[in-house]
Every structure is written in structure tokens, then in C-alpha cells.
Design an enzyme around this catalytic site. Sequence first.
Site, PDB file in Angstrom:
ATOM      1  N   GLU A   1       0.977  -1.191   0.017  1.00  0.00           N
ATOM      2  CA  GLU A   1       0.154   0.020  -0.183  1.00  0.00           C
ATOM      3  C   GLU A   1       0.790   1.239   0.020  1.00  0.00           C
ATOM      4  OE1 GLU A   1      -2.644  -3.155   2.033  1.00  0.00           O
ATOM      5  OE2 GLU A   1      -0.480  -2.539   2.194  1.00  0.00           O
TER       6      GLU A   1
ATOM      7  N   LYS B   1     -17.501   0.362   6.392  1.00  0.00           N
ATOM      8  CA  LYS B   1     -17.992  -0.697   5.688  1.00  0.00           C
ATOM      9  C   LYS B   1     -19.624  -0.643   5.055  1.00  0.00           C
ATOM     10  CE  LYS B   1     -18.132  -5.827   4.720  1.00  0.00           C
ATOM     11  NZ  LYS B   1     -17.771  -7.072   5.157  1.00  0.00           N
TER      12      LYS B   1
ATOM     13  N   MET C   1      24.653   7.507   1.967  1.00  0.00           N
ATOM     14  CA  MET C   1      24.599   8.940   2.587  1.00  0.00           C
ATOM     15  C   MET C   1      24.841   8.745   3.968  1.00  0.00           C
ATOM     16  SD  MET C   1      23.972  12.154   1.914  1.00  0.00           S
ATOM     17  CE  MET C   1      22.819  12.365   0.592  1.00  0.00           C
TER      18      MET C   1
ATOM     19  N   PHE D   1     -11.845  -6.489  14.225  1.00  0.00           N
ATOM     20  CA  PHE D   1     -10.602  -7.077  13.426  1.00  0.00           C
ATOM     21  C   PHE D   1     -10.305  -6.041  12.237  1.00  0.00           C
ATOM     22  CE2 PHE D   1      -9.543  -9.427   9.434  1.00  0.00           C
ATOM     23  CZ  PHE D   1      -8.461  -9.923   9.975  1.00  0.00           C
ATOM     24  N   GLN D   2      -9.052  -5.740  12.166  1.00  0.00           N
ATOM     25  CA  GLN D   2      -8.537  -4.668  11.234  1.00  0.00           C
ATOM     26  C   GLN D   2      -9.021  -3.344  11.651  1.00  0.00           C
ATOM     27  OE1 GLN D   2      -8.480  -6.399   7.253  1.00  0.00           O
ATOM     28  NE2 GLN D   2      -6.537  -7.304   7.712  1.00  0.00           N
TER      29      GLN D   2
END
Length: 545
Positions: free
Chosen positions: A55, A167, A476, A117-118
Site C-alpha cells: 500500500e 463498510k 549517505m 478485526f482490522q
Amino acid sequence: MQTITKTLSGAQILVETLKKLGVDTIFGYPGGIVLNVYDELCKQNDIKHFLVRHEQAAVHAAEGYSRTSGKCGVVLVTSGPGATNTVTGIADAYLDGTPLVVITGQVMENLLHQDAFQEVDIVNITKTCTKKNFQVKNVENLECVLTEAFEIALSGRRGPVLVDITKNVFSETNDFEPFVLKNEKNKYVPDIDMVLKEICNAKRPLIICGGGVIQAGASEYLTELSHILNIPVVSSMMGLGGFPCDDENYIGMIGIFGHSAANKAVKESDLVFAIGTRFNDRIRCCFSENELSKKLIHLDINNKEISRTIPAAIELEGDARSILSKIVEKLRTDKFKADISANKSWADYLNVLKRQTSLPVKRSEKLHSFEVMQEIQKCLEGKNPVIATEVGQHQVWAARYLKFNQPRKFLTSGGLGTMGFGLPAAIGASVAQGKKPVICIAGDGSFQMNIQELATCVDYKIPVKVFIFNNSYLGMVRQFQEKSCEGRYFATKISNPDYIMLAKSYGIKAVRIEKFEDIKPVVDMAYNSPDPFIVEFVIEPMEIL
């Protein structure tokens, strides 16, 4: 003309609203919460969805798409880890002023704040790195919120907006009647005459081109202003390409990793006209405050950035394209006269300094980044591709030695310095151009941050050419350790996969280069290939900027 109202589900309204807003591309990753939306995307052909492998990469790809096309990038992910994985990309877009709308799924409204959940409170997590964020809990608000999100992302100083949708909204129904984006004009009218009077009276005027010039589409007016008055121009890293690098009035990039002639130009000027730059610490550390503020005209679309770090003598709030076009229009009337010959002498003096810039010293017979970058530039003459970079030494070598003569050709993570930005940003840039070849300049450390996106290149036949500068170090940081830690190199030596074999496992052609004479034929071959291509340059590990 009568508008036809339809009753649609929330998932349908989301997709139809995006269509009405002109969205043609989404970068995303599906999950159970957003399943209905993905089902609706499957049923239509107007919006193309690109499935990434992480993502964070979806957000960087949307950034690359936006910064190349000038449009708003769109991201679609599921709840929980899907949402939290976008945060680095959102912060990157926020600091660099890239317009995005990031749509995240959320658990059912009746499950909020129950550690379902999530479930993650992504709204509060992203409050400090978005222009605004929303949580939509009922379908009646969905269309309006999405429309407002795009307005906010694209107005003023651009940036990311997050829309979190529970949802239940996707399955609820409501009447759909398209909103229209407002086109509000900035009512502020600057005193152009005062600005021009100061510029024309200056003996050693200088223009700083920032990233805001590119975002505003103001490059043509900046170039004309410089030419009419013969004023030299320097740029920030984010402003590269906003003024042609090959122009005789261009002196170079300012800042801690900039060109010495450009930094000296700022120090010796008696007036600085800064356009669309916020003077971050990477620039300010090179100058005393009075060297920047002695007579500073600061133009920015965000009034909070003007005089924020450096006090301006004249503050100009507004769109760079609009204000520069007015300045150029006034100059065309010949009402304002500047000492063109004095300005030319000033520019000539700076060009002498520019030509005196010496190349870095080679530490061994191995390839060095600066010579590889110079040869790549020769290979790309006349091709003018978009070039994205990862973050590290290679990023600075690219900014110093590659030439950008048009806006929206150089994509880099400026404010956040995000390793892993380059490859997905290059994917988005290629998509924005109808899958033209795009080059990704990468270090071996940064490249491994989002290396999985090679699969995205293969799946969609996106011709990204990855040029890996492999020095087997986090270069770097190793350089800082050499200078600040008496050469104690700790946690900076890194192992690498065999990039040739890795590319082969993805079905991508790859070539390793260790000799200078091999650079041109291989770079030409890579660029002309219609497919993704990896070129690995084995670089001197102890090289410093």
C-alpha cells in the site's frame, strides 16, 4: 438540462463520483472491507485500477502519476494494516505538496471503537500529515465528501486528503446527483507595480525557482521574466525543471547539496525573488539569515509559508502562474525599465563561477556515480524522459548532473526523504504518460525498500528502467559516519541480492556494468527496450558527495 437522479449503492456512488471528477486511474490493494468497491470497478472500463504489491507503493505511484500529469492521484486500500501502510506515502505527499485523495475502508459503523478485526483510527493517525481527513459513516454524505476532498487536495498549496469510509456505507443506497467542482478565484490582488519597481532597481537580482512554479504551471512566465530582464535563476531541488537547465541564465541548484555557484549567487545578490519555495533547513543551513532576507520578495500560494522561516520584505500570496503572468504583461508595456546590461554582467559573472565548478576526485579506478550520471545524461540527450529517484547519494548526483529543461520531468522525495519512493513513483509517471519509458535512479539500499513493485511493472508491461547504483552501503549515512564519526561505519554496510538473477526471476532483462565504456551501449539498449529493464552499476563504495 435536467439532471437524472439515480438510486445507487454506496460502492456505486463512489465509483460514479470518481468518474464525474475526471478520475481515470487508481492505485490500490483490495481487502474484505472494500470488496464492494472493487466489484463495481470490475464492472466498468472508465477507471483503470493498478494493483501494487504494497500500500505504501500505491501512494508513491499516485504521487508519480500526479506530479507528472498535474492531476489528483487516487489511492484505494482496505482497513487496518492496509490503511496504516499508506501513512509514509501520505506524509511524503504532504511535505512535497502533491495532491492525492486516499480512500481507506473502515469497519462497520456499529463496530467502531471496539478494537474490531482490522480496525485502526486512521483519521487521527493522519491528522498531522493531511490537508484534511474525513470519516464517512452514512451513504448520504459520501458524494459530497468525495467532491470536497478533491477540492481541498487541488486548491491552494496542494496536498493529500484522506477519506475513511465505514463498510456499511458501501452497501447502503441513496439518490445520486453529481456535484460540480467549484472554481473559486483568489480575490487577493498583489501590488505588481511595487514588486517590479524593486526588481528593476536591483543591481544584482536573483530568482529562486521552487517546486511551486511547477505545481502552478508557471514555468513559461518565469522563463520570460528572466529573459526580459536578464535575471539569473537558481532552483531548489523540488524546482528542478521549472526553469530550463540549459538556459544561459540558469546557474544551478541551491542548498546543502547544491552547486557552489548557485549558493554564491544567493550570497552576493542584492534582491531575491523566491517563487514557490519554503526555505527548508537544507537550504537555510547554507546561508546566514541576512543573506536571504536582505531584500526578499516571497511569492507563495500558502500565506503560512511566507516569512515563516525567513522574513520577507515584500509578501506575495497567490498562484505563481497568475501573478507571474501579470508581471510579464506589465513588463511588455515597457513602463518599467531595468539596467539590462548590468544584469547581463551579473549573469555573466555567475556563469564564469558555474564553469569553474570542479568535478569530484575519484578515489579508485572503479566507477564513480558522477561520471556514470554524466554519461547517462549524454545518452538521454533529446529523449527528455521523466526521471524518478530514490533517496540517498544517487539522488543528489542525479540532481547535480542530469539536466531538466521542462517541468514535471524530475520526481524525487524532497521533504520527507523517503527511501522506496522512486520505483513506484516511476510506475505512476509512466502510467500518466500512456506507458512511456521512465527512468528510476536508485541506490541499492533504497531500491530494496519497495523492490516488490517489479512485479507491478511486469504485470502491466510498464517500461520502467531501473538504474541501480550499487555501492553495498547506505551511502549517505556512511558518508556522514566518515565525516562525523571518525570513520566508524556501523550498520551501513549492506548485503545485496544478485540483481541479475533477481530480475530474471521476475522475467526482466538486466545487465551489470563495471566498465565506463559499457555505459552508453547498455543505457541505450535499456531505454529502447519496450519492457522493464534493470541496469546495475557497480560503484566505488567510499565515494562522497
